[in-house]
Scaffold this motif. Structure first.
Motif, PDB file in Angstrom:
ATOM      1  N   TRP A 193      34.347  11.828  51.122  1.00  0.00           N
ATOM      2  CA  TRP A 193      33.658  10.770  50.374  1.00  0.00           C
ATOM      3  C   TRP A 193      33.390   9.541  51.234  1.00  0.00           C
ATOM      4  O   TRP A 193      32.335   8.910  51.122  1.00  0.00           O
ATOM      5  CB  TRP A 193      34.452  10.389  49.119  1.00  0.00           C
ATOM      6  CG  TRP A 193      34.093  11.270  47.953  1.00  0.00           C
ATOM      7  CD1 TRP A 193      34.829  12.261  47.390  1.00  0.00           C
ATOM      8  CD2 TRP A 193      32.858  11.236  47.224  1.00  0.00           C
ATOM      9  NE1 TRP A 193      34.146  12.849  46.358  1.00  0.00           N
ATOM     10  CE2 TRP A 193      32.935  12.241  46.226  1.00  0.00           C
ATOM     11  CE3 TRP A 193      31.687  10.475  47.310  1.00  0.00           C
ATOM     12  CZ2 TRP A 193      31.890  12.488  45.329  1.00  0.00           C
ATOM     13  CZ3 TRP A 193      30.655  10.721  46.412  1.00  0.00           C
ATOM     14  CH2 TRP A 193      30.763  11.723  45.435  1.00  0.00           C
ATOM     15  N   GLY A 247      29.800   7.904  52.057  1.00  0.00           N
ATOM     16  CA  GLY A 247      29.485   6.484  51.894  1.00  0.00           C
ATOM     17  C   GLY A 247      29.002   5.860  53.183  1.00  0.00           C
ATOM     18  O   GLY A 247      28.036   5.089  53.189  1.00  0.00           O
ATOM     19  N   PRO A 279      26.537   3.169  38.564  1.00  0.00           N
ATOM     20  CA  PRO A 279      26.537   3.472  40.002  1.00  0.00           C
ATOM     21  C   PRO A 279      26.747   2.255  40.903  1.00  0.00           C
ATOM     22  O   PRO A 279      27.113   2.407  42.059  1.00  0.00           O
ATOM     23  CB  PRO A 279      25.145   4.065  40.231  1.00  0.00           C
ATOM     24  CG  PRO A 279      24.718   4.562  38.911  1.00  0.00           C
ATOM     25  CD  PRO A 279      25.316   3.642  37.894  1.00  0.00           C
ATOM     26  N   LEU A 323      29.258   9.426  39.109  1.00  0.00           N
ATOM     27  CA  LEU A 323      28.364   8.288  39.321  1.00  0.00           C
ATOM     28  C   LEU A 323      27.302   8.572  40.387  1.00  0.00           C
ATOM     29  O   LEU A 323      26.164   8.147  40.267  1.00  0.00           O
ATOM     30  CB  LEU A 323      29.181   7.054  39.728  1.00  0.00           C
ATOM     31  CG  LEU A 323      30.066   6.459  38.619  1.00  0.00           C
ATOM     32  CD1 LEU A 323      31.041   5.442  39.201  1.00  0.00           C
ATOM     33  CD2 LEU A 323      29.216   5.825  37.525  1.00  0.00           C
ATOM     34  N   ALA A 324      27.700   9.288  41.439  1.00  0.00           N
ATOM     35  CA  ALA A 324      26.765   9.534  42.544  1.00  0.00           C
ATOM     36  C   ALA A 324      25.891  10.754  42.299  1.00  0.00           C
ATOM     37  O   ALA A 324      24.934  10.999  43.035  1.00  0.00           O
ATOM     38  CB  ALA A 324      27.541   9.708  43.845  1.00  0.00           C
ATOM     39  N   ILE A 379      29.961   2.142  42.895  1.00  0.00           N
ATOM     40  CA  ILE A 379      30.295   3.162  43.913  1.00  0.00           C
ATOM     41  C   ILE A 379      30.835   2.522  45.202  1.00  0.00           C
ATOM     42  O   ILE A 379      31.879   2.946  45.712  1.00  0.00           O
ATOM     43  CB  ILE A 379      29.085   4.082  44.195  1.00  0.00           C
ATOM     44  CG1 ILE A 379      28.824   4.989  42.991  1.00  0.00           C
ATOM     45  CG2 ILE A 379      29.343   4.946  45.439  1.00  0.00           C
ATOM     46  CD1 ILE A 379      27.548   5.820  43.114  1.00  0.00           C
ATOM     47  N   LEU A 403      33.514   9.270  41.273  1.00  0.00           N
ATOM     48  CA  LEU A 403      32.491   9.248  42.325  1.00  0.00           C
ATOM     49  C   LEU A 403      31.449  10.337  42.113  1.00  0.00           C
ATOM     50  O   LEU A 403      30.240  10.091  42.193  1.00  0.00           O
ATOM     51  CB  LEU A 403      33.155   9.409  43.696  1.00  0.00           C
ATOM     52  CG  LEU A 403      33.841   8.150  44.240  1.00  0.00           C
ATOM     53  CD1 LEU A 403      34.707   8.498  45.457  1.00  0.00           C
ATOM     54  CD2 LEU A 403      32.828   7.075  44.604  1.00  0.00           C
TER      55      LEU A 403
END
Lengths: 167, 126
Positions: B117, B121, B72, B96-97, B75, B93
């Protein structure tokens, strides 16, 4: 879409000609017909859609577009079903037939890699969107090779075929 | 604003080399190593898959998988790259998120997926 005063070109020619060794560097056997974009892919181009990236596996959270109700599995039959929903039917070859649109499905060892389209107005030339890269017009077999594998299925549709975009 | 791997503490595990708890002096060094490795892999992935339409082939590429294996902490680097250069980073993404801000009606609309996305973020101050 081409911009005024700019000529469509391909990105990263070194990689492009490495991926497609049958295309000539002097452009004698293909034409670049759009600017590079990641807004749509070859499946979308074959489906006359320049606003979406089409691919059939949403359970991987890939979030690509796929027609409603069509099978979302990474198998050739899913692509065939999607194009049936656009009025295509399987056929035996990619011979040019006046008034008929055709598509050719490519596969490598992993599965479907690419779809090229033969429009009705290009005297047998095929059109392909090359991944995130540009659209090109070409002879079909020139894209066969290490990147896309080879043609495994042809489909055709008439001008009046029903297009529901739904399975 | 460049996205930095220093932010997003809720995602970076405590004790990782990139957390503020890392030893002073090694943080920058390791940060640069991570960035260098990420950019090498991302450049390789972009180069070797830019002519592919298959999202499966793109996502199964070795460099893409290596980036996911970095965990992560990448990211913010992916979001940075997505903002500057685009790219099909959505599976990485989401994996990982452990979340997915892309609304169902944005399927296949690359611009809307990217915006979703980047907003995600931004909301988390990456």
């Amino acid at each position: 879409m081409a911009k005024v005063g700019q000529r469509p070109k391909i990105l990263d020619e070194t990689q492009f000609f490495s991926d497609f060794p049958s295309l000539s560097r002097n452009r004698k056997n293909f034409v670049v017909s759009s600017f590079a974009t990641e807004q749509y892919n070859c499946i979308a181009l074959a489906a006359d859609d320049d606003r979406h990236w089409w691919w059939p596996i949403d359970r991987w959270r890939l979030h690509d577009y796929w027609p409603d109700g069509c099978p979302e599995v990474y198998e050739r039959d899913a692509f065939i079903a999607a194009f049936r929903s656009l009025g295509y039917a399987n056929c035996n070859d990619g011979q040019f037939e006046r008034g008929i649109e055709k598509i050719a499905i490519f596969e490598d060892a992993l599965g479907v890699t690419h779809i090229a389209k033969q429009p009705t107005n290009r005297d047998g030339l095929w059109k392909s969107k090359i991944g995130d890269n540009a659209d090109i017009e070409h002879e079909l077999r020139l894209l066969e090779g290490p990147k896309y594998g080879s043609v495994v299925q042809y489909m055709r549709r008439t001008k009046n075929a029903k297009r529901r975009r739904k399975c | 604003m460049k996205l930095s791997p220093k932010s997003g503490n809720e995602i970076i595990p405590r004790g990782d080399a990139l957390t503020p708890h890392g030893a002073s002096g090694t943080f920058r060094h390791r940060d640069e190593e991570l960035l260098k490795k990420f950019e090498q892999l991302a450049d390789q992935w972009e180069r070797e898959t830019q002519n592919m339409s298959s999202t499966v082939h793109k996502s199964m590429h070795g460099a893409y998988q290596d980036i996911i294996a970095m965990g992560p902490r990448v990211i913010p680097l992916i979001l940075d790259r997505l903002r500057d250069k685009g790219g099909h980073w959505y599976w990485a993404l989401a994996h990982l998120a452990k979340t997915d801000p892309v609304p169902p009606n944005a399927r296949g609309n690359v611009q809307k997926m990217r915006e979703a996305w980047l907003k995600w973020g931004s909301d988390r101050r990456f």
